[in-house]
Motif scaffolding. Structure first.
Motif, short mmCIF file in Angstrom:
data_model
loop_
_atom_site.label_atom_id
_atom_site.label_comp_id
_atom_site.label_asym_id
_atom_site.label_seq_id
_atom_site.Cartn_x
_atom_site.Cartn_y
_atom_site.Cartn_z
N LEU A 1 3.79 8.44 7.16
CA LEU A 1 3.15 8.01 5.92
C LEU A 1 2.35 9.19 5.36
O LEU A 1 1.45 9.71 6.01
CB LEU A 1 2.22 6.82 6.19
N SER B 1 -0.41 10.43 3.17
CA SER B 1 -1.60 9.89 2.51
C SER B 1 -2.10 10.85 1.45
O SER B 1 -1.70 12.02 1.40
CB SER B 1 -2.70 9.65 3.54
N THR B 2 -3.01 10.36 0.62
CA THR B 2 -3.62 11.22 -0.40
C THR B 2 -4.33 12.39 0.25
O THR B 2 -4.30 13.52 -0.25
CB THR B 2 -4.61 10.40 -1.25
N ARG C 1 7.23 7.58 4.14
CA ARG C 1 6.45 6.66 3.31
C ARG C 1 5.37 7.46 2.57
O ARG C 1 4.87 8.45 3.08
CB ARG C 1 5.77 5.60 4.18
N VAL C 2 5.05 7.00 1.36
CA VAL C 2 4.01 7.64 0.57
C VAL C 2 3.03 6.56 0.13
O VAL C 2 3.45 5.49 -0.31
CB VAL C 2 4.60 8.34 -0.68
N SER C 3 1.75 6.82 0.27
CA SER C 3 0.75 5.82 -0.10
C SER C 3 0.82 5.52 -1.60
O SER C 3 1.06 6.41 -2.41
CB SER C 3 -0.65 6.28 0.30
N ALA C 4 0.63 4.26 -1.94
CA ALA C 4 0.72 3.83 -3.34
C ALA C 4 -0.32 4.54 -4.21
O ALA C 4 -0.05 4.87 -5.36
CB ALA C 4 0.56 2.32 -3.43
N ASN C 5 -1.49 4.78 -3.65
CA ASN C 5 -2.53 5.50 -4.38
C ASN C 5 -2.06 6.89 -4.77
O ASN C 5 -2.32 7.38 -5.86
CB ASN C 5 -3.80 5.64 -3.53
N ASP D 1 0.80 -1.22 0.00
CA ASP D 1 0.00 0.00 0.00
C ASP D 1 0.83 1.27 0.00
O ASP D 1 0.30 2.35 -0.12
CB ASP D 1 -0.91 0.02 1.23
N TRP D 2 2.14 1.18 0.18
CA TRP D 2 2.94 2.39 0.23
C TRP D 2 4.36 2.14 -0.21
O TRP D 2 4.84 1.00 -0.26
CB TRP D 2 2.93 2.98 1.64
N SER D 3 5.07 3.22 -0.56
CA SER D 3 6.49 3.18 -0.87
C SER D 3 7.25 3.85 0.26
O SER D 3 6.83 4.90 0.75
CB SER D 3 6.79 3.95 -2.15
N GLU D 4 8.35 3.24 0.65
CA GLU D 4 9.16 3.81 1.72
C GLU D 4 10.45 4.32 1.11
O GLU D 4 11.14 3.59 0.40
CB GLU D 4 9.45 2.72 2.76
#
Ligand SMILES: [Zn+2]
Length: 101
Positions: free
Chosen positions: A68, A70-71, A32-36, A18-21
Motif C-alpha cells: 500500500l 501511502s501519502t 494499492r494506493v491510498s485514496a487520499n 481507503d485505497w485503490s487496488e
C-alpha cells in the motif's frame, strides 16, 4: 482506469474505501494506493517517479505481497520532481552524490 505509476492501461481490482487496488501489466504489478493520495495527485496534477516507485514496490513486496503506497511514502521518496526542482533544492549535496556514484 490507467496505472497511477506508469499510465499504462491497468485493471482496478478494488476502488472503494481507503485505497485503490491496481494490477498493472506494464511492470508495476499489483499494488494499492491510498485514496487520499489519489485525490491529492489528481488535484495537484502530480505523478509518481516511475523508476523509484517500481523499486520501492519491489522492496515492499518482501513484507507485503500487495504493498500500500501511502501519502507519506509518496511525499518522502516517490513524488516525481523534475530536474529543475531537484537542482534548486539540493545545492551542495547533489554534487557529492554524483561523484560518489
Ligand atoms: Zn504501471
Amino acid at each position: 482506469m490507467k496505472c497511477l505509476i506508469c499510465q499504462a492501461a491497468a485493471r482496478t481490482v478494488h476502488a472503494l474505501g481507503d485505497w485503490s487496488e491496481v494490477k498493472c501489466p506494464a511492470g508495476c504489478g499489483h499494488f494499492r494506493v491510498s485514496a487520499n493520495l489519489v485525490a491529492k495527485m489528481t488535484l495537484k496534477h502530480e505523478s509518481f517517479d516511475l523508476e523509484r516507485t517500481r523499486r520501492w514496490l519491489e522492496m515492499a513486496r518482501n513484507d507485503e505481497p500487495v504493498p500500500l503506497i501511502s501519502t507519506y511514502d509518496y511525499n518522502v521518496s516517490l513524488l516525481h520532481r523534475d530536474a529543475e526542482e531537484r537542482t534548486a533544492g539540493l545545492p551542495n549535496r547533489s554534487r557529492q552524490s554524483v561523484t560518489s556514484d
